[in-house]
Every structure is written in C-alpha cells, then in structure tokens.
Design an enzyme around this catalytic site. Sequence first.
Site, mmCIF file in Angstrom:
data_model
loop_
_atom_site.group_PDB
_atom_site.id
_atom_site.type_symbol
_atom_site.label_atom_id
_atom_site.label_comp_id
_atom_site.label_asym_id
_atom_site.label_seq_id
_atom_site.Cartn_x
_atom_site.Cartn_y
_atom_site.Cartn_z
ATOM 1 N N THR A 71 -7.193 -0.500 -2.080
ATOM 2 C CA THR A 71 -6.126 -1.502 -2.097
ATOM 3 C C THR A 71 -6.163 -2.378 -0.849
ATOM 4 O OG1 THR A 71 -4.532 0.048 -1.119
ATOM 5 C CG2 THR A 71 -4.645 -0.058 -3.527
ATOM 6 N N ASP A 99 0.835 -1.214 0.000
ATOM 7 C CA ASP A 99 0.000 0.000 0.000
ATOM 8 C C ASP A 99 0.864 1.257 0.000
ATOM 9 O OD1 ASP A 99 -3.003 -0.993 0.995
ATOM 10 O OD2 ASP A 99 -1.377 -2.184 1.838
#
Length: 314
Positions: free
Chosen positions: A127, A22
Amino acid sequence: MAPTSSATPPRIILDCDPGHDDVVAIIVAHRHTNLAGITTVHGNAPLDRTTYNACVMRDLLDVGCGVHSGAERPLVAPPKFGAFVHGESGLDGADLPEPQAGADSTDAVGFIIETCRFEEGLWLVPTGPLTNIALALRAAPDLADRIAGISLMGGGTFGNRTPMAEFNIWADPEAAEIVFGCGAPITMAGLDVTHQFVLLHERIDQVAAIGSDFTTLMSDLFRFFTDNYISRHDHMPGAALHDPLAVLAVTHPDLFEHTERHVTVETRGAYTTGMTVIDRRDISERGEPNARVLDRVDADAAWQIVLDALASVG
C-alpha cells in the site's frame, strides 16, 4: 453487490508506509486476513517513522505477527515523502502511544523472500511505494510463481502527485515497472476506484460514536486527514481512503467491478514519470492483460466493513 469474503482468511504480507489510510488497511487486514507479517517502506514519511507507526498499530491491535522494516529510499532516485498529506510524523492529528518495542527485524526483503519460499500461496499487499516488493522479486524471481498474487494500491488514469502520476508509483517508478512486469497475478486499486471511497465527516462521526479509546484516537486521526484533504482539493468532500481497498480486493472481491488490462509504468517522461499507462484500446494490437484493474467499488458496503473492524478492536 453483496459483500462476500472467503471462508478461510487469506494469508498475506502487508507492505505499507503508515500513513492514515495504511492504518485502516492494517485494521482491516487484522480483522479479515491471516497476517504473516507487516513490512514497512519509505513513502508517506521516512522509514524510521513509517516503521514506528506500524509498531504503534501492532501494539494497539495486538497483532500476532512481526514488523520488519525495509527500503529507506527508492531504487534510483532520492526519497520523496508525503508530509503534505499526512504530516511530518506520517500520522499527525492525535497523540499516539509509544510502541512497546521497535521492528522485529530490519530485513523486510529477506522476510518476504523467506516467507514466500516457505509458504506457497501468500498474497503480497503493498500500500506504499513498491521498493520492497521489487527488491524481493529482483533477488528471487521465483516468487512470482509461488505467491497467490499482488494486490497493490497505486496508479490510475490520472495522478495526485503530478497530473499523470499517483504518489506510490511516482515515489519509485522503477520499482513499479519491475512489479508490473514480474508475471505474478496483479490487482490494482488505483485512484479511479479509491476516489470513490471517501472518508466523509459523517463517517468519522460514526467512528467517534463507537466511544472506545481506540475509536476516539482513530477519529482524531481521521479528522486531521480529511480536513487536510479537503483543504488541498477544489471539490473533494473528504479524504480518499485509498489503502484498505487493496486489502478488501483480496478479502471481499465481490465489492468490486474490474477489467483485465495491460499496464506499464512510465519511468523517463519529463511530465509523465510515474504514470501507469493502462491500455484501454479496443484493437487487437493492445498488450496482453497483466493486471486486474479495479473500476468500481460498493463504497457503502466497504465502509461498513471498515466500521465493523474499527468497532471490533478491544
């Protein structure tokens, strides 16, 4: 495939659960998008820690947008975290500086709704688990017609948390079911494509060789992530760098090959909960496509974009 990006950076909300990969998604988004905001969700670590990690990155990158914390648990089941991959902090492997401040708000869902209603044509780029996105769509179904699309990391034809379920979908399958059924344009970066984009030791050496304080920090994080990944797999040469592909699918779509598919989410199977059922049948009875499923990525070109973004910091 030659990497291309749009002349005008796309405007996005990045919904994430940092997480080593991320963090790379945040870096690429900072470099190649116009970030409207960063929202955080439970997932790789508990919400307080994913939010902390996002605030660290906000400060390191001097991101000109707010961080808004969101759902601390899935819609139905208890939360399930990813310490087995990312460590208890979500970003084990380096000493992170303390953020200058915490989140700008604790209402990620409200931020998503308000921003998408105020500004048409935004991309939502989740995500992590899809809880925040599902809550926003359930409260404001009109958003599906106002956004440019949803580019998500999740799913695939195989799993990494169970034999059939990828972590983000497995962590909140009911939320994923809502998102895939919302009617908005969806781009899916699943394991089939993210396992083509691997953080090899030689790539980490390239990051370290840049020589800045920031890339030294990142290379330490990457070594933990990659070594842990290798130790948990039989044949992986490095860590699959999943999450930045959801950003790159928006900013550099020519990096990818894709197929339009009908995708549903299994929510009740004894062995298949969290499975993304991708209809690949060559018969007329198959469901109408509701997702652009990414099949292949030009991994070398994608890595160069990530490397350039890392080098640009500071």
